[in-house]
Design a protein around this motif. Structure first.
Motif: not given
Length: 322
Positions: A23-24, A82-88, A119-126
């Protein structure tokens, strides 16, 4: 019948896990408030800090339906932190396209939630390619249901915590009325643009386009302009109407740039604008002669008419230099 090698290649990808997309921004109150305003959600546990402190959540939480919002790329496609995958994660669809399965339709999308986000949590997904079905024949055509699952996590120093999943399923198919894919040595037949559905209410518009005229429906009782065309005035409910020819001057109210799926015969990236005419009504039309990166809300536009396949004339809009 499906090509065995194609199906083997596609099935070999099932279970593949694609890397993280971050997430940005952290989960934050301003974005929650704006989302609630747009969606018409007025639950104070999302926007009123004092109220939320007195609930079991002991503070503001994000609406569960916002799960996907936090990890979206924003205005520009594939613009991830930055750090995110570039896989398709859609590479399986490319395999199918190479074998003539060119059409795509979204089937369903399902969100599941483990707990609310704070509020304040940082996310990502796979992303995981969950399934490729057997070949199926539907009214649309013959193809495969492809299911992907995006697992969302909150970053934590003690170990990242799963908070929800997004299941996304599409049908990748050969259209029912499509010819069998041409052999390599045979020149491919260029696809034509689909024709619009024309009714008694809209015929005037398309006939005007064929003559190079941008016609707007007008109520003869109260002079209200309306678009898209309708049988009844939206203000006074009169059934009586005529048309006026618009000047063609306009500004860009909003826009999207289509990148995927690539559907013939359109060129990609394909910018589509919500156009505000000088006369005050809005319509959706293609944008021409402009790079997607240079499109700006509010920029001046002018209509031009383009004919496709010698049978369909459309109003398109190009930027007007200041």
């Amino acid at each position: 019948m499906a090509d065995p090698q194609m199906l083997s290649d596609a099935r070999a990808l099932v279970g593949r896990q694609y890397g993280r997309v971050y997430a940005w921004d952290e989960v934050n109150a301003p974005m929650i408030r704006q989302w609630c305003e747009v969606m018409g959600v007025d639950n104070p546990v999302y926007t009123d800090r004092d109220f939320a402190l007195g609930t079991a959540h002991e503070g503001l939480i994000a609406p569960p339906a916002m799960l996907q919002v936090w990890t979206m790329e924003g205005l520009h496609a594939n613009n991830y932190p930055p750090g995110s995958t570039d896989e398709n994660p859609y590479e399986v669809l490319k395999i199918m396209e190479a074998h003539g399965y060119l059409s795509t339709v979204a089937v369903n999308s399902e969100l599941t939630f483990t707990r609310p986000l704070r509020v304040g949590e940082k996310l990502y997904y796979t992303t995981r390619l969950d399934a490729v079905s057997d070949e199926k024949t539907t009214a649309l055509g013959t193809g495969f249901f492809v299911t992907l699952v995006m697992s969302h996590f909150v970053e934590k120093a003690t170990g990242d915590e799963p908070v929800g999943e997004l299941l996304f399923r599409v049908f990748k198919f050969r259209a029912a009325n499509a010819q069998a894919p041409a052999k390599v040595e045979t020149a491919a037949v260029k696809a034509k643009r689909p024709l619009p559905g024309i009714s008694d209410d809209t015929r005037f518009f398309w006939e005007g386009c064929a003559k190079g005229q941008l016609l707007i429906q007008r109520c003869t009782a109260c002079q209200t302009l309306r678009h898209p065309p309708a049988p009844v005035c939206i203000d006074c409910h009169s059934f009586d109407w005529d048309t006026v020819q618009a000047s063609g001057r306009a500004s860009l109210y909003s826009f999207v740039v289509m990148h995927y799926p690539e559907v013939p015969p359109f060129d990609y990236p394909n910018p589509i604008g919500l156009i505000e005419l000088a006369e005050g009504v809005r319509l959706i039309a293609g944008l021409v002669d402009i790079e997607p990166a240079r499109i700006e809300i509010g920029q001046a536009l002018q209509v031009e008419f383009q004919t496709f396949d010698d049978q369909l004339t459309l109003p398109m809009f190009r930027p007007v230099e200041a």
